[in-house]
Design a protein around this motif. Sequence first.
Motif, PDB file in Angstrom:
ATOM      1  N   HIS A  96      75.063  47.777  27.308  1.00 19.42           N
ATOM      2  CA  HIS A  96      74.114  48.391  28.244  1.00 19.42           C
ATOM      3  C   HIS A  96      74.789  49.615  28.848  1.00 19.42           C
ATOM      4  CE1 HIS A  96      71.949  44.704  27.731  1.00 19.42           C
ATOM      5  NE2 HIS A  96      72.941  43.995  28.225  1.00 19.42           N
ATOM      6  N   PRO A  97      74.845  50.711  28.118  1.00 22.09           N
ATOM      7  CA  PRO A  97      75.643  51.851  28.592  1.00 22.09           C
ATOM      8  C   PRO A  97      74.983  52.599  29.751  1.00 22.09           C
ATOM      9  CG  PRO A  97      74.726  52.255  26.412  1.00 22.09           C
ATOM     10  CD  PRO A  97      74.192  50.950  26.855  1.00 22.09           C
ATOM     11  N   LYS A 124      72.375  55.223  22.012  1.00 16.20           N
ATOM     12  CA  LYS A 124      73.054  54.088  21.401  1.00 16.20           C
ATOM     13  C   LYS A 124      72.507  53.885  20.011  1.00 16.20           C
ATOM     14  CE  LYS A 124      74.780  49.501  22.261  1.00 16.20           C
ATOM     15  NZ  LYS A 124      76.189  49.836  22.068  1.00 16.20           N
ATOM     16  N   ARG A 125      73.394  53.982  19.004  1.00 17.98           N
ATOM     17  CA  ARG A 125      72.958  53.818  17.631  1.00 17.98           C
ATOM     18  C   ARG A 125      72.764  52.335  17.335  1.00 17.98           C
ATOM     19  NH1 ARG A 125      76.143  57.084  12.993  1.00 17.98           N
ATOM     20  NH2 ARG A 125      77.222  55.122  12.662  1.00 17.98           N
ATOM     21  N   GLU A 126      72.009  52.050  16.277  1.00 13.69           N
ATOM     22  CA  GLU A 126      71.681  50.655  15.981  1.00 13.69           C
ATOM     23  C   GLU A 126      72.913  49.815  15.706  1.00 13.69           C
ATOM     24  OE1 GLU A 126      68.811  50.329  12.914  1.00 13.69           O
ATOM     25  OE2 GLU A 126      67.168  50.241  14.364  1.00 13.69           O
ATOM     26  N   VAL A 183      77.918  54.287  20.798  1.00 13.04           N
ATOM     27  CA  VAL A 183      77.309  55.176  21.789  1.00 13.04           C
ATOM     28  C   VAL A 183      77.721  56.592  21.427  1.00 13.04           C
ATOM     29  CG1 VAL A 183      77.184  55.792  24.218  1.00 13.04           C
ATOM     30  CG2 VAL A 183      77.320  53.409  23.554  1.00 13.04           C
ATOM     31  N   LEU A 184      76.745  57.401  21.016  1.00 10.55           N
ATOM     32  CA  LEU A 184      77.052  58.726  20.475  1.00 10.55           C
ATOM     33  C   LEU A 184      76.310  59.812  21.244  1.00 10.55           C
ATOM     34  CD1 LEU A 184      76.800  57.799  16.713  1.00 10.55           C
ATOM     35  CD2 LEU A 184      78.877  58.090  18.045  1.00 10.55           C
ATOM     36  N   GLU A 225      81.969  65.465  26.250  1.00  6.25           N
ATOM     37  CA  GLU A 225      82.303  64.796  25.001  1.00  6.25           C
ATOM     38  C   GLU A 225      83.003  63.479  25.289  1.00  6.25           C
ATOM     39  OE1 GLU A 225      84.889  67.985  23.502  1.00  6.25           O
ATOM     40  OE2 GLU A 225      86.521  66.546  23.673  1.00  6.25           O
ATOM     41  N   LYS A 226      83.088  62.645  24.266  1.00  2.00           N
ATOM     42  CA  LYS A 226      83.709  61.335  24.431  1.00  2.00           C
ATOM     43  C   LYS A 226      84.061  60.733  23.081  1.00  2.00           C
ATOM     44  CE  LYS A 226      80.802  57.625  24.611  1.00  2.00           C
ATOM     45  NZ  LYS A 226      80.577  57.441  23.188  1.00  2.00           N
ATOM     46  N   CYS A 227      84.750  59.607  23.125  1.00  2.00           N
ATOM     47  CA  CYS A 227      85.131  58.865  21.923  1.00  2.00           C
ATOM     48  C   CYS A 227      83.888  58.473  21.121  1.00  2.00           C
ATOM     49  CB  CYS A 227      85.892  57.618  22.339  1.00  2.00           C
ATOM     50  SG  CYS A 227      85.928  56.318  21.110  1.00  2.00           S
ATOM     51  N   THR A 228      83.988  58.600  19.797  1.00  2.00           N
ATOM     52  CA  THR A 228      82.835  58.262  18.952  1.00  2.00           C
ATOM     53  C   THR A 228      83.119  57.066  18.053  1.00  2.00           C
ATOM     54  OG1 THR A 228      83.568  59.723  17.191  1.00  2.00           O
ATOM     55  CG2 THR A 228      82.148  60.682  18.867  1.00  2.00           C
ATOM     56  N   PHE A 229      84.227  56.359  18.282  1.00  3.02           N
ATOM     57  CA  PHE A 229      84.683  55.308  17.357  1.00  3.02           C
ATOM     58  C   PHE A 229      84.905  55.903  15.962  1.00  3.02           C
ATOM     59  CE2 PHE A 229      83.545  50.755  18.965  1.00  3.02           C
ATOM     60  CZ  PHE A 229      84.835  50.640  19.450  1.00  3.02           C
TER      61      PHE A 229
END
Lengths: 384, 243
Positions: free
Chosen positions: B73-74, B87-89, B93-94, B167-171
Amino acid sequence: MEYTKINGKSTGSYVLIGILAIMVAVGLYEFIQGMIQGHESFGTSNIVPWGLPITSVIFFIGASAGALMLSSLTYVFGKEEYKPVSRVSIFLAILLIIGALTTILGELGRPDRFMNLFLYGPGNLSSMFAVNSFLYTGYIILSIVYLWTTFRDDLLKITKLLGAMAATLAIFVHTGTGAIFGFIVAKELWFSPLLPILFIVAALTSGVALLILILTVTFKLIGYKMDEKLVVGLGKYLTAFLLLQLFLVFIENIVRTYGGMGGGEMSKFLFEGPYSFVFWGIQIIFGTVLPIIILSSKKTMIKVQIASLLAVIGVFAERFSLVIPGQSVPSQQVVGRTMMGLYGEPAVYSISGAEVAIILGVVGAIGIAYIIGLRFIKLLPSQP
Amino acid sequence: MVRYGMVIDLDRCVGCAACAVACKAENSVTSSTPEDYKNRRLMEWNRVVTVFKGKFPNVSASIMPLICNHCEHPPCVKVCPVDATYKREDGLVLQRYERCIGCKYCMVACPYQQRFFNFYDQKKKYVERFEKEAEELKKENKNVPITYLEIPYHNPDVPSRISGIVEKCTFCRHRIDKAIAEGKKIGSPDGVEPACTQACPAKTRTFGDLDDPDSEVSRLLRSRRNYQLRADLGTEPQVYYLD
């Protein structure tokens, strides 16, 4: 009641417009610099991303909502004694909200993509920014129509209806502004259901106080006589709003202290940190208690004016001590454990010249629009 | 359904910060200057911090790598007014960089301080800095390394970020997307994993599908005591820590 335009062709008025234009020019320069170079010259950081511009945005929105709610005294509740200032207060409300939105533009990282708010905003209405962008637009349009109907004597009933609608919308606009902060679970000083209510009360305080200041100064400059009874009457409202605001601030902080959320780190920072003089000194003593003391004695024109000035400063300090200390302390990552070194230290926000220039630019633009408005629209009551 | 997550075993972490370096290189995160450090404008998608409790001599401390938690739940997605963060499926979180207006609402909403604002143009600053240094080297009649001017390093798989956006971490989404396109296996220990996980010398991190009961992450979460950061806020992070 008859209204009139001002002449406004004196040297003094042109000098004033000139000074305000310089402010606009400097602000515009810094805004364009920020657009080209990025926000490197700002005082913000990754810990405190919102600085002074956001503080003044919520101050402007508050003053706008307060001024509009005040005009409903005449047009909705039928208090004829405030009629001389009601029309100009609607005009000021419109200028202030437009000024607030302009300041947001100066704060955005990519102001050139501003239209995205309206293109993609409906796609994510859980964001208070997206909801607010529609609330503010509706509020501006409704206020302009409301102002127009006050010029028509045959539309009295519609004015009353629109006045009630606009005042209600003003309440929602400011509730929405409070919710921007009140909904954020990550910030302990913000996450509170009381915040929207506190915002509305502070809006009324700043709205009345700013109106008293601007109108008395305007009347003085153009040589009109201000009715002392009217100012004293507004001063009574100001006293009530200030008392209510003090009470709400007290309740909110007593809950923060008693509950001690997150180890009480953030409230401790507010009360004892580097910004504590803004909270205790400017907001509480200088901006709330002192004007209440002044107003509790027999009210005269000059006393109400001084109290208004203090109240305006106090409300701005209240905004500041919400926005800045609210972000300064990095939140704990593991509850009960402190982060070592730089990561755990509060970030101190230093006010930068670029941000002040942008805000002063907006103030200058509001001033110029106000003077031009007085010259071309019949806003002020004609002298007997 | 696929739901990517990470498990970080704090017992294994030695605090070498190899993950932080790998992340910077992989995602072309700008190198910060001393001024950035002073002004708290560091760009650290991945950072290693020390948390402690108690007073000397009764102190317990642990080293923790912190990344974006890719919450279930971002709060950042909730507050984005232009739907740029989503939030991608598969649980990532992108961001759509081209849509971000730079309002910084997500930065104040994130309880983990995992979002970073571009105060300046990364590429421009990089070029300016190295041109200046090359000039100084020329003045001293020294050789200018070819990397200073001719190869401004940027991972071609990662979009560059302009000034004024967040920007942020994208995994390492580019790695995951590539693996999906090529039909490779995703997840530790033998599949494609983010740069930080791959770089860790102590095998602290495990990346994989939390919904797959046979994955390494699920096995670890079943067998060891674990916690999430600030679970009290209801964000449901997808990064778990083993203690």
